[in-house]
Structures are given as structure tokens and as C-alpha cells.
Design a protein around this motif. Structure first.
Motif, PDB file in Angstrom:
ATOM      1  N   GLU A 212     -40.686   5.242 124.944  1.00  0.00           N
ATOM      2  CA  GLU A 212     -41.847   6.230 125.497  1.00  0.00           C
ATOM      3  C   GLU A 212     -41.398   7.354 125.648  1.00  0.00           C
ATOM      4  N   VAL A 213     -40.092   7.880 125.989  1.00  0.00           N
ATOM      5  CA  VAL A 213     -39.420   9.069 125.983  1.00  0.00           C
ATOM      6  C   VAL A 213     -39.789   9.829 124.601  1.00  0.00           C
ATOM      7  N   ALA A 214     -39.416   9.200 123.520  1.00  0.00           N
ATOM      8  CA  ALA A 214     -39.380   9.833 122.290  1.00  0.00           C
ATOM      9  C   ALA A 214     -41.017  10.073 121.887  1.00  0.00           C
ATOM     10  N   ILE A 215     -41.888   9.199 122.310  1.00  0.00           N
ATOM     11  CA  ILE A 215     -43.184   9.413 121.817  1.00  0.00           C
ATOM     12  C   ILE A 215     -43.887  10.511 122.434  1.00  0.00           C
TER      13      ILE A 215
ATOM     14  N   LEU B 229     -42.098  11.375 110.847  1.00  0.00           N
ATOM     15  CA  LEU B 229     -40.887  10.749 111.714  1.00  0.00           C
ATOM     16  C   LEU B 229     -41.561   9.366 112.260  1.00  0.00           C
ATOM     17  N   SER B 230     -40.407   8.470 112.622  1.00  0.00           N
ATOM     18  CA  SER B 230     -41.032   7.055 113.331  1.00  0.00           C
ATOM     19  C   SER B 230     -39.990   6.909 114.496  1.00  0.00           C
TER      20      SER B 230
ATOM     21  N   PHE C 145     -46.807  16.488 117.124  1.00  0.00           N
ATOM     22  CA  PHE C 145     -46.860  15.141 116.108  1.00  0.00           C
ATOM     23  C   PHE C 145     -47.962  14.078 116.556  1.00  0.00           C
ATOM     24  N   GLN C 146     -48.742  13.610 115.620  1.00  0.00           N
ATOM     25  CA  GLN C 146     -49.621  12.554 115.801  1.00  0.00           C
ATOM     26  C   GLN C 146     -49.470  11.545 115.199  1.00  0.00           C
ATOM     27  N   LYS C 147     -49.871  10.244 115.757  1.00  0.00           N
ATOM     28  CA  LYS C 147     -49.598   8.813 115.444  1.00  0.00           C
ATOM     29  C   LYS C 147     -50.332   8.789 114.059  1.00  0.00           C
TER      30      LYS C 147
ATOM     31  N   ASP D  97     -41.137  -0.577 109.025  1.00  0.00           N
ATOM     32  CA  ASP D  97     -40.044  -1.260 109.380  1.00  0.00           C
ATOM     33  C   ASP D  97     -40.237  -1.426 110.838  1.00  0.00           C
ATOM     34  N   GLY D  98     -41.184  -1.577 111.398  1.00  0.00           N
ATOM     35  CA  GLY D  98     -41.511  -1.926 112.776  1.00  0.00           C
ATOM     36  C   GLY D  98     -41.582  -0.849 113.628  1.00  0.00           C
ATOM     37  N   GLU D  99     -41.599   0.605 113.309  1.00  0.00           N
ATOM     38  CA  GLU D  99     -41.606   1.505 114.035  1.00  0.00           C
ATOM     39  C   GLU D  99     -42.939   2.291 113.858  1.00  0.00           C
ATOM     40  N   ALA D 100     -43.442   3.017 114.849  1.00  0.00           N
ATOM     41  CA  ALA D 100     -44.615   3.673 114.706  1.00  0.00           C
ATOM     42  C   ALA D 100     -44.349   4.976 114.042  1.00  0.00           C
TER      43      ALA D 100
END
Length: 148
Positions: free
Chosen positions: A120-123, A113-114, A131-133, A139-142
Motif C-alpha cells: 500500500e505504501v508503494a501504491i 512499473l509494478s 502512475f495509473q493502474k 507475475d503476481g504484481e499490479a
């Protein structure tokens, strides 16, 4: 709370949901594409499953997940909870329901997912669910990954 199919009876209510605080749905909202855009995308791109999030017989959110035909990876592509229902724990419950459904797919061992880097709330939510980074930006999303 449950995930429900988008039907002729609930599609309009679903596309009019918004995360915008002014209550007006737009094609691209602050952190997510509109539900209308997502439903159209699911028609023209194979592999996507769209569901409404229903609570007490009312649609309060939307999700789109499945196999991305370009990357051949499983994704939670969209997740939104209507602005008046945010901050009440619905997002966590919905992600867990999506994960439960995706775990039933035979070849689904990894889910991506991104999100916008400043969401910050979603992260915090995604990281609390394992989930891990990945370090990738799409497209600009982590980008995040969960290995099942």
C-alpha cells in the motif's frame, strides 16, 4: 541525495542492503528482488541501468530501470530503500530522480512499473506521482503506467 553507478567500491555495500526488518539480505525480499539478483540480471539482459541511491556518501538504496527487451517498454524494474531509511521521503525523491533521467531518453514516452498488490505504501507513492493502474497483473504484481 543522488543516483550513483555501481562500482568496485560500492557493490558489496549495495548487495548487502535489505528491506527486511531483521537487517539480513535475502534473494527475494518482502516486496522486491535482492540487489544482487538485480545486478546479475542487468549483466545478462540488455537495456537495464542499475544505480545505487547515495545520501551523505552512504549507499541507502538501489534502483534498476530501462528498456525491457521482451516487452520493448520502459520500466522502473526495481526500487528499494534500506529498511532503516524507509518512511523518510527517500522513495519519492528517488522515483523523481529516476523519472528525470528517463525523460532524457529520446523514445521514452511511457514508463511502467509494478508492485505487490498489498504494498500500500508503494501504491500510494506511485499514484501520487501520476502512475495509473493498468489492470494487468505481471507475475503476481499490479502494473502501473505513467505517460510522459
Amino acid at each position: 541525495m543522488k543516483l550513483v553507478e555501481i562500482t568496485k567500491d560500492n557493490w558489496l555495500q549495495t548487495v548487502l542492503l535489505t528491506t527486511n526488518e531483521d537487517g539480513k539480505a535475502t534473494i527475494v525480499e518482502k516486496f522486491v528482488a535482492s540487489n544482487a539478483l538485480s545486478i546479475v540480471q542487468s549483466i545478462y539482459e540488455t537495456g537495464w541501468i542499475v544505480r545505487g541511491v547515495e545520501e551523505d556518501d552512504k549507499i541507502i538504496g538501489f534502483t534498476m530501470y530501462g528498456l525491457d527487451e521482451d516487452t520493448k517498454n520502459y520500466w522502473i524494474c526495481r526500487l528499494m530503500i534500506e529498511h532503516t531509511y524507509q518512511g523518510k521521503g527517500y522513495g519519492r525523491k528517488v522515483v523523481q530522480m529516476i523519472l528525470d533521467e528517463m525523460k532524457q531518453i529520446d523514445d521514452c514516452a511511457t514508463i511502467y512499473l509494478s508492485t505487490e498488490p498489498d504494498n500500500e505504501v508503494a501504491i500510494r507513492l506511485y499514484e501520487s506521482l501520476g502512475f495509473q493502474k493498468t489492470g494487468n497483473i505481471n507475475d503476481g504484481e499490479a502494473e502501473f503506467v505513467l505517460k510522459l
